[in-house]
Design an enzyme around this catalytic site. Structure first.
Site, PDB file in Angstrom:
ATOM      1  N   PRO A  18      12.244  38.820   3.693  1.00 47.39           N
ATOM      2  CA  PRO A  18      13.264  39.847   3.442  1.00 47.39           C
ATOM      3  C   PRO A  18      14.079  39.701   2.147  1.00 47.39           C
ATOM      4  CG  PRO A  18      14.069  38.291   5.051  1.00 47.39           C
ATOM      5  CD  PRO A  18      12.654  37.889   4.746  1.00 47.39           C
ATOM      6  N   CYS A  19      13.427  39.939   1.030  1.00 49.98           N
ATOM      7  CA  CYS A  19      14.119  39.876  -0.257  1.00 49.98           C
ATOM      8  C   CYS A  19      15.169  40.976  -0.378  1.00 49.98           C
ATOM      9  CB  CYS A  19      13.125  39.921  -1.403  1.00 49.98           C
ATOM     10  SG  CYS A  19      11.948  41.286  -1.338  1.00 49.98           S
TER      11      CYS A  19
END
Length: 176
Positions: free
Chosen positions: A142-143
């Site tokens: 989850p950047c």
């Protein structure tokens, strides 16, 4: 009499089998890529640092059943943490950053500086940002949960609109 041991060196050429498929999502089409049957890419359309299509291998949904199931559960709000085997190909530093991204809980954010601190190098926030931008498995790694020091939305390979929508979705502000 001396005994000589001869060593034979064989050059091994390892080949990797790649497959891909494209699925629909609330954020547009997502291209899933597997290397040797393990998820190695999740790319959005018009994504920065997206590899060329010809590098994705043959189109084949076979290795993606569990990935698709978990993504559907995530998009429906029923899944908060992915439990997929991933193949994260990058430099050792990039892989360390991507592992830190996976530790950010659903619905929460961290700054680039906080990630640099977690890696033990408080001066590496720019390097963290560069590694974050090259994350090959968006959403699952989850950047989108990384923000500026003041909480502002900063760069996202999938576009700031998608980043805002993903963060709103995870915070409960937007449902699909």
């Amino acid at each position: 009499m001396t005994q000589t041991t001869k060593t034979r060196t064989t050059m091994m050429h390892t080949t990797t089998a790649k497959q891909h498929t494209v699925i629909d999502s609330p954020y547009g089409p997502l291209t899933l890529v597997a290397t040797d049957g393990v998820l190695s890419g999740l790319y959005m359309t018009d994504q920065r640092h997206r590899p060329p299509e010809e590098s994705f291998g043959d189109r084949d949904e076979t290795p993606f059943a569990e990935t698709i199931d978990q993504l559907e559960a995530y998009f429906s709000g029923d899944l908060k943490e992915f439990t997929l085997e991933l193949r994260l190909d990058g430099t050792p530093f990039q892989r360390r950053v991507w592992e830190q991204l996976r530790l950010i809980p659903y619905g929460e954010t961290r700054s680039y500086g906080e990630l640099a601190d977690a890696l033990g190098n408080s001066g590496a926030s720019r390097a963290v940002g560069l590694a974050n931008g090259k994350n090959p498995i968006g959403i699952i790694v989850p950047c989108h949960r990384v923000v500026g020091a003041n909480g502002s939305l900063t760069g996202y390979g999938g576009g700031l609109d998608r980043k805002k929508r993903l963060l709103d979705f995870e915070s409960g502000a937007a449902l699909f």
